[in-house]
Write a protein that holds these residues in place. Structure first.
Motif, PDB file in Angstrom:
ATOM      1  N   UNK A   1       0.956  -1.147   0.092  1.00  0.00           N
ATOM      2  CA  UNK A   1       0.047  -0.013  -0.016  1.00  0.00           C
ATOM      3  C   UNK A   1       0.902   1.224   0.019  1.00  0.00           C
ATOM      4  N   UNK A   2       0.455   2.464  -0.522  1.00  0.00           N
ATOM      5  CA  UNK A   2       1.147   3.463  -0.657  1.00  0.00           C
ATOM      6  C   UNK A   2       0.186   4.585  -0.242  1.00  0.00           C
ATOM      7  N   UNK A   3       0.562   5.540   0.619  1.00  0.00           N
ATOM      8  CA  UNK A   3      -0.174   6.780   0.921  1.00  0.00           C
ATOM      9  C   UNK A   3       0.523   7.817   0.357  1.00  0.00           C
ATOM     10  N   UNK A   4      -0.041   8.740  -0.556  1.00  0.00           N
ATOM     11  CA  UNK A   4       0.698   9.367  -1.624  1.00  0.00           C
ATOM     12  C   UNK A   4      -0.001  10.668  -2.131  1.00  0.00           C
ATOM     13  N   UNK A   5       0.779  11.696  -2.362  1.00  0.00           N
ATOM     14  CA  UNK A   5       0.271  12.910  -2.748  1.00  0.00           C
ATOM     15  C   UNK A   5       0.295  13.198  -4.251  1.00  0.00           C
ATOM     16  N   UNK A   6      -0.791  13.426  -5.082  1.00  0.00           N
ATOM     17  CA  UNK A   6      -0.778  13.639  -6.538  1.00  0.00           C
ATOM     18  C   UNK A   6      -0.567  15.184  -6.517  1.00  0.00           C
ATOM     19  N   UNK A   7       0.650  15.599  -6.738  1.00  0.00           N
ATOM     20  CA  UNK A   7       1.377  16.905  -6.320  1.00  0.00           C
ATOM     21  C   UNK A   7       1.735  17.877  -7.339  1.00  0.00           C
ATOM     22  N   UNK A   8       0.935  18.918  -7.722  1.00  0.00           N
ATOM     23  CA  UNK A   8       1.245  19.992  -8.522  1.00  0.00           C
ATOM     24  C   UNK A   8       2.711  20.665  -8.218  1.00  0.00           C
ATOM     25  N   UNK A   9       2.785  20.652  -6.799  1.00  0.00           N
ATOM     26  CA  UNK A   9       4.116  21.079  -6.296  1.00  0.00           C
ATOM     27  C   UNK A   9       4.669  20.233  -5.087  1.00  0.00           C
ATOM     28  N   UNK A  10       5.794  19.365  -5.241  1.00  0.00           N
ATOM     29  CA  UNK A  10       6.094  18.429  -4.300  1.00  0.00           C
ATOM     30  C   UNK A  10       6.647  19.168  -2.855  1.00  0.00           C
ATOM     31  N   UNK A  11       6.785  20.680  -3.097  1.00  0.00           N
ATOM     32  CA  UNK A  11       7.160  21.305  -1.757  1.00  0.00           C
ATOM     33  C   UNK A  11       5.966  21.816  -0.899  1.00  0.00           C
ATOM     34  N   UNK A  12       4.745  21.602  -1.383  1.00  0.00           N
ATOM     35  CA  UNK A  12       3.552  21.968  -1.001  1.00  0.00           C
ATOM     36  C   UNK A  12       2.662  21.012  -0.666  1.00  0.00           C
ATOM     37  N   UNK A  13       2.320  20.432   0.621  1.00  0.00           N
ATOM     38  CA  UNK A  13       1.602  19.291   0.882  1.00  0.00           C
ATOM     39  C   UNK A  13       0.055  19.739   0.929  1.00  0.00           C
ATOM     40  N   UNK A  14      -0.181  20.938   0.770  1.00  0.00           N
ATOM     41  CA  UNK A  14      -1.710  21.361   0.747  1.00  0.00           C
ATOM     42  C   UNK A  14      -2.299  21.741  -0.544  1.00  0.00           C
ATOM     43  N   UNK A  15      -1.766  21.315  -1.834  1.00  0.00           N
ATOM     44  CA  UNK A  15      -2.140  21.084  -3.107  1.00  0.00           C
ATOM     45  C   UNK A  15      -2.357  19.755  -3.587  1.00  0.00           C
TER      46      UNK A  15
END
Length: 310
Positions: A131-145
């Motif tokens: 399993x992976x908990x991950x962010x589909x991130x437009x900006x990897x430095x910003x966890x709120x997007x």
């Protein structure tokens, strides 16, 4: 224990991942029968085979690192063809089978969030599940997007044979609770260093957390909060504050919701993962949510979740 490195992107793992594919697909050991299946189909599996778990984790890391950035490319299709069984089941209405099902999901993620990168925050490998908990991130430095996601894979003989996925938009603005942490951050800091849990302790933690989850959300027995949760447990759901008081208030408010239960679970390190469906759901009905619980000292100390928008 899995060898994932949190925050993996294509740039950090592409070369190593591509080099691993030819070796791992051949050398991956066969796993035992499926684990964590819905109760009607559950069978025994070896959850103590650390070597197999590490190989499975490397395969999934390679998949994300080499296919997410450009899932329509010939290179991505070649890698997915090596790592995903031709008849692999991608759960979800209308999902294609085999490598195409997974690549289609990645392409949809990138269409929804242009320029997105896959940033893995929490990984787990247990038995034949990764399993992976991950962010589909437009900006990897910003966890709120972007989006928060949890993907679950079942592997057999070095190939992905089953895949589930959950995602939700990351809420914008200040959380209603006033929490400043994100959906991905790690806040728990034990008062003194502790050794990583053994495989045997991981399994005890899994059974403990699943029982607590089912007691609360299936049986709606709020007293479990006083027995299984740290009263000040750390919450990463942006609409709920830390601690058990908020959950007690929710259950006492008269809000009605269908009973749900964990149907798939795994444990790696001090984090237990549960995947839930409504009680009485068919095995292939959509998953409702994935919850991650940090278990330490016999109590649930921290919680993350991704709740399906469907």
């Amino acid at each position: 224990m899995s060898p994932f490195t949190p925050g993996i992107t294509r740039a950090t793992a592409l070369v190593a991942g591509a080099a691993l594919v030819g070796v791992l697909v051949v050398a991956a050991p066969a796993n035992a029968s499926p684990t964590g299946a819905p109760a009607s189909t559950a069978t025994a599996v070896d959850r103590q085979d650390v070597g197999a778990e590490e190989v499975n984790a490397c395969l999934i890391r390679t998949l994300f690192a080499t296919t997410f950035t450009d899932p329509d490319s010939p290179f991505a299709r070649a890698i997915a063809g090596q790592l995903v069984a031709p008849d692999a089941v991608t759960h979800g209405s209308g999902s294609a089978s085999g490598p195409e099902g997974l690549l289609t999901q990645f392409a949809a993620d990138r269409d929804r969030i242009p320029g997105a990168q896959a940033v893995i925050k929490h990984p787990a490998s247990d038995g034949d599940l990764v399993a992976v908990h991950w962010q589909i991130a437009p900006d990897p430095s910003d966890e709120r997007r972007g989006d928060a996601a949890v993907d679950l894979f079942r592997l057999r003989d070095g190939k992905i044979v089953e895949h589930w996925s959950l995602d939700q938009a990351i809420p914008t603005g200040t959380p209603a609770s006033g929490n400043t942490n994100t959906m991905f951050s790690d806040l728990r800091r034990p008062s003194r260093p502790t050794a990583p849990p053994t495989e045997q302790q991981e399994e005890k933690n899994r059974l403990f957390a699943v029982s607590a989850y089912d007691t609360l959300f299936r049986d709606k027995d709020v007293s479990i909060l006083d027995r299984a949760f740290d009263p000040a447990y750390l919450q990463h759901n942006s609409v709920a504050p830390n601690g058990t008081a908020a959950l007690k208030q929710f259950f006492s408010s008269g809000v009605q919701f269908p009973a749900q239960q964990s149907v798939i679970s795994l444990s790696d390190g001090d984090i237990v993962w549960t995947f839930s469906q409504a009680v009485g759901a068919k095995p292939d009905d959509p998953l409702l949510a994935s919850d991650l619980f940090r278990v330490d000292g016999g109590l649930i100390r921290e919680h993350w979740d991704v709740v399906s928008a469907g």
